[in-house]
Motif scaffolding. Structure first.
Motif, PDB file in Angstrom:
ATOM      1  N   ILE A 272       0.849  -1.187   0.000  1.00 17.61           N
ATOM      2  CA  ILE A 272       0.000   0.000   0.000  1.00 17.61           C
ATOM      3  C   ILE A 272       0.886   1.239   0.000  1.00 17.61           C
ATOM      4  O   ILE A 272       1.886   1.292   0.718  1.00 17.61           O
ATOM      5  CB  ILE A 272      -0.915   0.041   1.242  1.00 17.61           C
ATOM      6  N   ASN A 273       0.491   2.245  -0.798  1.00 17.69           N
ATOM      7  CA  ASN A 273       1.221   3.504  -0.838  1.00 17.69           C
ATOM      8  C   ASN A 273       0.219   4.644  -0.713  1.00 17.69           C
ATOM      9  O   ASN A 273      -0.764   4.700  -1.446  1.00 17.69           O
ATOM     10  CB  ASN A 273       2.013   3.626  -2.147  1.00 17.69           C
ATOM     11  N   ALA A 274       0.469   5.542   0.240  1.00 17.46           N
ATOM     12  CA  ALA A 274      -0.411   6.699   0.444  1.00 17.46           C
ATOM     13  C   ALA A 274       0.437   7.864   0.940  1.00 17.46           C
ATOM     14  O   ALA A 274       0.710   7.974   2.136  1.00 17.46           O
ATOM     15  CB  ALA A 274      -1.513   6.368   1.439  1.00 17.46           C
ATOM     16  N   ASN A 275       0.857   8.726   0.013  1.00 18.55           N
ATOM     17  CA  ASN A 275       1.687   9.870   0.390  1.00 18.55           C
ATOM     18  C   ASN A 275       0.873  10.914   1.147  1.00 18.55           C
ATOM     19  O   ASN A 275       1.238  11.363   2.228  1.00 18.55           O
ATOM     20  CB  ASN A 275       2.314  10.489  -0.858  1.00 18.55           C
ATOM     21  N   ILE A 276      -0.237  11.318   0.543  1.00 24.51           N
ATOM     22  CA  ILE A 276      -1.181  12.244   1.182  1.00 24.51           C
ATOM     23  C   ILE A 276      -2.506  11.504   1.293  1.00 24.51           C
ATOM     24  O   ILE A 276      -2.967  10.895   0.337  1.00 24.51           O
ATOM     25  CB  ILE A 276      -1.348  13.531   0.349  1.00 24.51           C
ATOM     26  N   CYS A 277      -3.130  11.569   2.458  1.00 19.15           N
ATOM     27  CA  CYS A 277      -4.316  10.738   2.677  1.00 19.15           C
ATOM     28  C   CYS A 277      -5.412  11.535   3.375  1.00 19.15           C
ATOM     29  O   CYS A 277      -5.194  12.100   4.443  1.00 19.15           O
ATOM     30  CB  CYS A 277      -3.951   9.501   3.505  1.00 19.15           C
ATOM     31  N   THR A 278      -6.590  11.574   2.740  1.00 21.73           N
ATOM     32  CA  THR A 278      -7.778  12.183   3.354  1.00 21.73           C
ATOM     33  C   THR A 278      -8.907  11.164   3.497  1.00 21.73           C
ATOM     34  O   THR A 278     -10.063  11.531   3.636  1.00 21.73           O
ATOM     35  CB  THR A 278      -8.267  13.373   2.513  1.00 21.73           C
ATOM     36  N   LEU A 279      -8.563   9.872   3.451  1.00 21.49           N
ATOM     37  CA  LEU A 279      -9.568   8.819   3.529  1.00 21.49           C
ATOM     38  C   LEU A 279     -10.364   8.884   4.826  1.00 21.49           C
ATOM     39  O   LEU A 279      -9.820   9.154   5.899  1.00 21.49           O
ATOM     40  CB  LEU A 279      -8.902   7.448   3.426  1.00 21.49           C
ATOM     41  N   ALA A 294       1.747   2.630   5.848  1.00 23.58           N
ATOM     42  CA  ALA A 294       1.396   3.708   4.920  1.00 23.58           C
ATOM     43  C   ALA A 294       0.116   4.420   5.321  1.00 23.58           C
ATOM     44  O   ALA A 294      -0.148   5.540   4.859  1.00 23.58           O
ATOM     45  CB  ALA A 294       1.256   3.146   3.498  1.00 23.58           C
ATOM     46  N   LEU A 295      -0.708   3.810   6.179  1.00 22.93           N
ATOM     47  CA  LEU A 295      -1.981   4.418   6.573  1.00 22.93           C
ATOM     48  C   LEU A 295      -1.844   5.375   7.747  1.00 22.93           C
ATOM     49  O   LEU A 295      -2.840   5.948   8.198  1.00 22.93           O
ATOM     50  CB  LEU A 295      -2.983   3.315   6.936  1.00 22.93           C
ATOM     51  N   ARG A 296      -0.640   5.576   8.238  1.00 26.81           N
ATOM     52  CA  ARG A 296      -0.451   6.497   9.363  1.00 26.81           C
ATOM     53  C   ARG A 296      -0.818   7.927   8.993  1.00 26.81           C
ATOM     54  O   ARG A 296      -1.138   8.740   9.861  1.00 26.81           O
ATOM     55  CB  ARG A 296       0.994   6.445   9.850  1.00 26.81           C
ATOM     56  N   ASN A 297      -0.735   8.232   7.699  1.00 28.85           N
ATOM     57  CA  ASN A 297      -1.072   9.589   7.255  1.00 28.85           C
ATOM     58  C   ASN A 297      -2.584   9.827   7.192  1.00 28.85           C
ATOM     59  O   ASN A 297      -3.012  10.965   7.000  1.00 28.85           O
ATOM     60  CB  ASN A 297      -0.462   9.856   5.883  1.00 28.85           C
ATOM     61  N   CYS A 298      -3.382   8.776   7.328  1.00 28.10           N
ATOM     62  CA  CYS A 298      -4.833   8.894   7.176  1.00 28.10           C
ATOM     63  C   CYS A 298      -5.470   9.266   8.518  1.00 28.10           C
ATOM     64  O   CYS A 298      -6.222   8.470   9.121  1.00 28.10           O
ATOM     65  CB  CYS A 298      -5.418   7.597   6.637  1.00 28.10           C
ATOM     66  N   ARG A 299      -5.223  10.444   8.994  1.00 22.35           N
ATOM     67  CA  ARG A 299      -5.678  10.863  10.322  1.00 22.35           C
ATOM     68  C   ARG A 299      -7.179  11.123  10.375  1.00 22.35           C
ATOM     69  O   ARG A 299      -7.755  11.210  11.457  1.00 22.35           O
ATOM     70  CB  ARG A 299      -4.904  12.101  10.772  1.00 22.35           C
ATOM     71  N   GLY A 300      -7.825  11.275   9.231  1.00 19.74           N
ATOM     72  CA  GLY A 300      -9.267  11.515   9.217  1.00 19.74           C
ATOM     73  C   GLY A 300     -10.090  10.243   9.099  1.00 19.74           C
ATOM     74  O   GLY A 300     -11.314  10.318   8.918  1.00 19.74           O
ATOM     75  N   MET A 301      -9.456   9.068   9.225  1.00 25.41           N
ATOM     76  CA  MET A 301     -10.154   7.798   9.042  1.00 25.41           C
ATOM     77  C   MET A 301     -11.251   7.614  10.080  1.00 25.41           C
ATOM     78  O   MET A 301     -11.052   7.831  11.278  1.00 25.41           O
ATOM     79  CB  MET A 301      -9.164   6.640   9.138  1.00 25.41           C
ATOM     80  N   ILE A 314      -0.825  -4.245  15.227  1.00 26.91           N
ATOM     81  CA  ILE A 314      -1.481  -3.021  14.763  1.00 26.91           C
ATOM     82  C   ILE A 314      -1.384  -1.973  15.857  1.00 26.91           C
ATOM     83  O   ILE A 314      -1.655  -2.244  17.028  1.00 26.91           O
ATOM     84  CB  ILE A 314      -2.960  -3.273  14.380  1.00 26.91           C
ATOM     85  N   ASP A 315      -0.946  -0.783  15.470  1.00 27.76           N
ATOM     86  CA  ASP A 315      -0.829   0.324  16.428  1.00 27.76           C
ATOM     87  C   ASP A 315      -1.233   1.653  15.797  1.00 27.76           C
ATOM     88  O   ASP A 315      -0.677   2.693  16.084  1.00 27.76           O
ATOM     89  CB  ASP A 315       0.600   0.412  16.964  1.00 27.76           C
ATOM     90  N   LEU A 316      -2.255   1.576  14.899  1.00 27.41           N
ATOM     91  CA  LEU A 316      -2.677   2.770  14.162  1.00 27.41           C
ATOM     92  C   LEU A 316      -3.709   3.596  14.908  1.00 27.41           C
ATOM     93  O   LEU A 316      -4.012   4.725  14.506  1.00 27.41           O
ATOM     94  CB  LEU A 316      -3.268   2.362  12.808  1.00 27.41           C
ATOM     95  N   ILE A 317      -4.280   3.052  15.960  1.00 28.15           N
ATOM     96  CA  ILE A 317      -5.440   3.701  16.577  1.00 28.15           C
ATOM     97  C   ILE A 317      -5.100   5.105  17.067  1.00 28.15           C
ATOM     98  O   ILE A 317      -5.883   6.052  16.904  1.00 28.15           O
ATOM     99  CB  ILE A 317      -5.967   2.834  17.733  1.00 28.15           C
TER     100      ILE A 317
END
Length: 640
Positions: A272-279, A294-301, A314-317
């Motif tokens: 997975i690649n996500a440079n800028i993420c607004t997901l 790569a999902l660490r940038n998706c702060r609006g999830m 997993i430690d993305l929470i």
């Protein structure tokens, strides 16, 4: 006498008048019947409703009635059909309604569109051709005002590359549920917002397919056979908010920065690649994902589904402060890190089922409503403040401590929905409907038992590997984990438990990755061989396919293209398909060659891993000996 004669004259007059009227009625009926049996087919509006100012009923057109339509100019703009069947879409329909803006021609059994049918459809904006039998599209260039086009649920296999060259105002294009294997050009559709390509036969999408479609908002390419679709080309689409590539064969995924909802379920994605993420919503279930950094940038999830993958931790929470739904069921999780402090986390639903988790750290999820912990190795789980907000919990098929289960049941017995499980293990007992164990043995004994179990499983697994005839690629052992092991050995007296856990992690890593990659490479080799054979026979069968579908070109009719020019188009189309087949065959051969190179490279990695495993086994034996010495020393100290 005169009175009688007068009466007779009046009676005679009445008889003649009656005969004359009857004759005239019979003559009119005959003329009307004659006209009705010889009248040309025509489009007559029988009624209207709130959506359509013209409803045409009970019309039957076959191929022999082309260009014999009785054209009567009508002012209506919105036209639909009821209880009708049209073998083709005639030009006369648009000649009869020159002001037409909307045409609903759904489910009419249309097989083709008459040549130059849209010549007089300059004001047409919406066309519904859903659920017909159309197999080829080479028109619509003559409809410059077209905004909405629905071609779904047909049998389309081919588009002219310039089919939409003049449709610059087109906003919605629905092509789903067809047999499309190659896409026409969309580069001139400046206003395209919604595009549905789902449920077709697409195997790849060109890297320049969407060049120029700056207004694109929604793209659905699900349920195809896509192996290549570079989503980087969508980075310059500022309005793009939804993408679906689910149920394909993609191995990597790029997330465009402006997309808010993405569905990539049921692929073979491992990268997975996500440079800028607004997901805000992401569906990635049923893939091969091991790394989600790569999902660490998706702060609006807000909603994240990672179920049925190969995650081990997993430690993305903490990096997703707005996350409300998280599903990581059916993975290989050994640990999950919760935020250490209250961040106002709105997490309401958490699914950790079907993993290898043993302990749940303290958390601050005060809004949690649904929690699934079933089918793990849980001994205890620190519910903390969430116990007050929970209204749905699953706990079955774990290794709970009976003391912990008693505490949970005292507080929230009514919310546990699976508290009637059956205990099969002789060391477990049923307490309040949940199986649990009494942990009274020393931790060292439990650790020794776990190490012995690990050796038994590893021995069985090594025997299974001997049955694998082909050489399989495996991942190398993480050097960071090995270094951690060395550090733990140096501090064996104080951190013996962590050493054993790291060894178990390394072993499980090699085991699971080897097994799944073995199966993956075998399937890939079989698929490549099958596709190569199919491509070799494709050209032999193509002549029969051309003859089968040649009926779409018809023989010459008035205002239609001539037979010689038609057969020329057939020949040109055949050559075009042959070139594409040759190119596809060349690409498949190249992929097979690259696969062989990758297999050889992975073979070398296998040898490296084998030697590393031998070194780890020796290290494990050394640790075991040191542990025995420590146990003896401990017993000596206890006696003194």
């Amino acid at each position: 006498m005169f009175r009688i004669f007068g009466k007779l004259l009046i009676l005679l007059y009445l008889i003649v008048l009656a005969l004359t009227t009857a004759f005239k009625q019979t003559l009119i009926t005959f003329i009307c019947f004659r006209q009705a049996t010889t009248r040309k087919p025509s489009f007559i509006c029988t009624e209207s409703n709130i959506n359509y100012d013209c409803i045409i009923q009970n019309v039957r057109f076959n191929r022999n009635e082309a260009n014999v339509v009785d054209v009567v100019k009508n002012p209506q703009k919105n036209v639909t059909f009821i209880n009708s069947r049209l073998q083709f879409l005639p030009k006369g329909l648009f000649d009869a309604f020159p002001e037409m803006e909307l045409l609903n021609a759904e489910d009419l059994w249309i097989t083709n569109i008459e040549y130059q049918a849209f010549e007089n459809a300059k004001k047409l904006k919406t066309i519904y051709l859903k659920r017909n039998l159309i197999s080829r599209i080479d028109v619509f260039k003559a409809v410059p005002s077209l905004v909405h086009l629905d071609l779904s649920y047909n049998r389309i296999t081919h588009f002219n590359n310039d089919a939409f060259e003049k449709n610059r105002k087109l906003e919605r294009l629905l092509m789903n549920h067809n047999d499309i294997s190659e896409l026409p050009s969309f580069q001139n559709i400046d206003n395209l917002e919604v595009l549905n390509l789902s449920n077709n036969d697409l195997q790849e999408i060109s890297d320049t397919q969407f060049r120029g479609n700056l207004m694109l908002n929604s793209l659905d390419a699900s349920y195809n056979q896509l192996r290549h679709f570079n989503l980087n080309q969508l980075d310059d689409k500022p309005n793009l908010s939804f993408i679906s590539v689910s149920f394909n064969n993609l191995e990597s995924l790029y997330i465009p920065g402006q997309v808010q909802k993405m569905d990539a379920r049921n692929n073979s994605i491992s990268y997975i690649n996500a440079n800028i993420c607004t997901l805000q919503h992401l569906y990635l279930s049923h893939n091969q994902i091991t790394d989600i950094s790569a999902l660490r940038n998706c702060r609006g999830m807000k909603m994240l589904n990672l179920s049925h993958n190969k995650l081990q931790s997993i430690d993305l929470i903490e990096s997703m402060p707005d996350l409300s739904v998280l599903n990581v069921a059916h993975n290989q999780l050994f640990e999950i890190n919760f935020p250490s402090k209250n961040l106002g986390q709105p997490l309401q639903s958490l699914d950790l089922s079907y993993n290898f988790l043993s302990f749940g750290p303290t958390n601050k999820f005060y809004q949690m409503k649904t929690l699934k912990l079933n089918n793990n190795k849980f001994i205890e789980f620190k519910f903390g403040g969430m116990i007050k907000s929970l209204n749905y919990v699953q706990l079955s098929n774990n290794e709970w401590s009976c003391d912990k289960i008693t505490q949970i049941m005292q507080e929230k017995r009514e919310i546990i929905v699976d508290r009637d499980e059956t205990c099969f293990n002789s060391q477990t007992r049923l307490l309040n409907g949940i199986c649990c164990k009494d942990y009274k043995r020393a931790f060292n004994d439990r650790t020794k038992e776990m190490v012995m179990e690990l050796y038994v499983h590893e021995s069985v697994y090594n025997k299974d590997l001997e049955k694998c005839k082909l050489l399989k690629p495996v991942f190398g052992v993480n050097q960071a984990i090995i270094q951690t092991m060395h550090n733990k050995i140096a501090e064996l007296d104080s951190s013996k438990r962590d050493v054993i856990k790291e060894i178990e992690t390394v072993k499980m890593l090699g085991k699971f990755t080897f097994f799944f990659l073995c199966t993956h490479i075998e399937k890939k080799n079989i698929n490549d061989t099958t596709k190569r054979l199919e491509l070799q026979t494709a050209n032999q069968n193509f002549i029969e396919l051309v003859e089968k579908y040649r009926g779409n070109y018809e023989i010459a009719k008035q205002f239609l293209i001539g037979p010689l020019w038609t057969l020329g188009r057939v020949a040109k189309y055949t050559q075009f398909r042959k070139r594409n087949s040759d190119n596809l065959l060349a690409r498949r051969i190249k992929e097979v060659e690259e696969t062989i190179v990758r297999v050889e490279r992975k073979n070398l990695e296998k040898l490296t891993l084998k030697s590393e495993n031998e070194r780890l086994e020796a290290l494990l034996n050394q640790i075991k000996e040191e542990e025995s010495h420590l146990k003896i020393e401990k017993q000596s100290l206890e006696k003194t």
